[in-house]
Design a protein around this motif. Structure first.
Motif, mmCIF file in Angstrom:
data_model
loop_
_atom_site.group_PDB
_atom_site.id
_atom_site.type_symbol
_atom_site.label_atom_id
_atom_site.label_comp_id
_atom_site.label_asym_id
_atom_site.label_seq_id
_atom_site.Cartn_x
_atom_site.Cartn_y
_atom_site.Cartn_z
ATOM 1 N N GLN A 36 0.829 -1.198 0.000
ATOM 2 C CA GLN A 36 0.000 0.000 0.000
ATOM 3 C C GLN A 36 0.867 1.252 0.000
ATOM 4 O O GLN A 36 0.570 2.218 -0.695
ATOM 5 C CB GLN A 36 -0.956 0.000 1.195
ATOM 6 N N ALA A 37 1.930 1.233 0.767
ATOM 7 C CA ALA A 37 2.845 2.376 0.801
ATOM 8 C C ALA A 37 3.488 2.587 -0.574
ATOM 9 O O ALA A 37 3.604 3.718 -1.047
ATOM 10 C CB ALA A 37 3.914 2.168 1.869
ATOM 11 N N GLU A 38 3.873 1.494 -1.222
ATOM 12 C CA GLU A 38 4.477 1.588 -2.556
ATOM 13 C C GLU A 38 3.473 2.075 -3.597
ATOM 14 O O GLU A 38 3.836 2.786 -4.528
ATOM 15 C CB GLU A 38 5.013 0.225 -2.987
ATOM 16 N N ASP A 39 2.223 1.679 -3.445
ATOM 17 C CA ASP A 39 1.195 2.001 -4.431
ATOM 18 C C ASP A 39 0.479 3.326 -4.166
ATOM 19 O O ASP A 39 -0.427 3.682 -4.901
ATOM 20 C CB ASP A 39 0.141 0.887 -4.478
ATOM 21 N N ALA A 40 0.874 4.038 -3.144
ATOM 22 C CA ALA A 40 0.146 5.253 -2.748
ATOM 23 C C ALA A 40 0.004 6.243 -3.900
ATOM 24 O O ALA A 40 -1.025 6.897 -4.039
ATOM 25 C CB ALA A 40 0.818 5.914 -1.553
ATOM 26 N N LEU A 41 1.004 6.343 -4.737
ATOM 27 C CA LEU A 41 0.947 7.304 -5.842
ATOM 28 C C LEU A 41 0.089 6.807 -7.003
ATOM 29 O O LEU A 41 -0.388 7.603 -7.804
ATOM 30 C CB LEU A 41 2.360 7.621 -6.340
ATOM 31 N N ALA A 42 -0.095 5.510 -7.080
ATOM 32 C CA ALA A 42 -0.819 4.941 -8.217
ATOM 33 C C ALA A 42 -2.187 4.409 -7.808
ATOM 34 O O ALA A 42 -2.669 3.448 -8.375
ATOM 35 C CB ALA A 42 0.014 3.832 -8.835
ATOM 36 N N GLN A 43 -2.825 5.041 -6.834
ATOM 37 C CA GLN A 43 -4.128 4.574 -6.373
ATOM 38 C C GLN A 43 -5.165 4.676 -7.480
ATOM 39 O O GLN A 43 -5.124 5.583 -8.307
ATOM 40 C CB GLN A 43 -4.608 5.398 -5.188
ATOM 41 N N SER A 44 -6.078 3.758 -7.459
ATOM 42 C CA SER A 44 -7.172 3.822 -8.421
ATOM 43 C C SER A 44 -8.085 4.988 -8.054
ATOM 44 O O SER A 44 -8.108 5.442 -6.912
ATOM 45 C CB SER A 44 -7.970 2.510 -8.400
ATOM 46 N N SER A 45 -8.822 5.470 -9.012
ATOM 47 C CA SER A 45 -9.735 6.579 -8.740
ATOM 48 C C SER A 45 -10.781 6.170 -7.713
ATOM 49 O O SER A 45 -11.216 6.999 -6.918
ATOM 50 C CB SER A 45 -10.401 7.035 -10.028
ATOM 51 N N ARG A 46 -11.167 4.916 -7.690
ATOM 52 C CA ARG A 46 -12.167 4.450 -6.724
ATOM 53 C C ARG A 46 -11.591 4.515 -5.314
ATOM 54 O O ARG A 46 -12.301 4.858 -4.371
ATOM 55 C CB ARG A 46 -12.621 3.035 -7.049
ATOM 56 N N LEU A 47 -10.315 4.178 -5.112
ATOM 57 C CA LEU A 47 -9.697 4.249 -3.789
ATOM 58 C C LEU A 47 -9.564 5.696 -3.341
ATOM 59 O O LEU A 47 -9.783 6.015 -2.177
ATOM 60 C CB LEU A 47 -8.333 3.570 -3.765
ATOM 61 N N SER A 48 -9.201 6.582 -4.249
ATOM 62 C CA SER A 48 -9.002 7.982 -3.845
ATOM 63 C C SER A 48 -10.337 8.630 -3.452
ATOM 64 O O SER A 48 -10.363 9.564 -2.657
ATOM 65 C CB SER A 48 -8.328 8.778 -4.955
ATOM 66 N N GLU A 49 -11.446 8.117 -3.969
ATOM 67 C CA GLU A 49 -12.757 8.649 -3.624
ATOM 68 C C GLU A 49 -13.166 8.287 -2.201
ATOM 69 O O GLU A 49 -14.051 8.919 -1.622
ATOM 70 C CB GLU A 49 -13.815 8.136 -4.595
ATOM 71 N N LEU A 50 -12.538 7.260 -1.609
ATOM 72 C CA LEU A 50 -12.894 6.849 -0.260
ATOM 73 C C LEU A 50 -12.508 7.882 0.781
ATOM 74 O O LEU A 50 -13.123 7.974 1.832
ATOM 75 C CB LEU A 50 -12.219 5.515 0.094
#
Length: 152
Positions: free
Chosen positions: A136-150
């Motif tokens: 999750q820490a590695e993927d923080a910059l590449a979050q899906s739009s659905r995750l960022s909406e949370l």
């Protein structure tokens, strides 16, 4: 809804006790009947109240037995599916095959996932959580739009 992670014991016969906070809801929703199967992506089990499992079965029934990948999913999930009925003490019995698949011994983790539980060996759960946190820490910059909406 099923949520939270609870450390519980599995006895020598392969029985686990469903935490009391879920028992009334489970009894009302599904009469204490579950289907347990393997998770085809992780070394854990999936424990569905029967009413939720019926939705999964309906989706699996739409897959083609002629398509190799779809047939594999049917074989893995349906082939390992086992009925588990909660007894008067709130326990369910997990089959030896399922316990072996998930490496279940002594301490396990029962993890609520909204409509089902995941059942993990305590050791594998700790490893998976550590891996998930690191990924999750590695993927923080590449979050899906659905995750960022949370907005968590």
């Amino acid at each position: 809804m099923l949520r939270g992670a609870t450390s519980i014991s599995i006895d020598s016969k392969g029985r686990i006790a469903i935490p009391k906070r879920y028992r009334q809801w489970i009894t009302e929703q599904c009469g204490g009947l579950f289907i347990c199967t393997i998770d085809h992506q992780f070394s854990c089990l999936l424990l569905y109240p029967i009413n939720e499992w019926e939705h999964i079965e309906a989706k699996l029934a739409t897959l083609s037995s002629l398509h190799p990948a779809e047939r594999r999913i049917q074989r893995l999930l349906l082939g390992h599916a086992s009925e588990c009925e909660m007894d008067g003490q709130g326990r369910i019995l997990l089959s030896p095959t399922l316990r072996q698949y998930a490496h279940l011994q002594d301490k396990i983790m029962l993890v609520g996932q909204l409509n089902k539980f995941e059942i993990w060996s305590d050791v594998l759960w700790q490893q998976q959580i550590e891996l998930d946190i690191n990924l999750q820490a590695e993927d923080a910059l590449a979050q899906s739009s659905r995750l960022s909406e949370l907005s968590l």
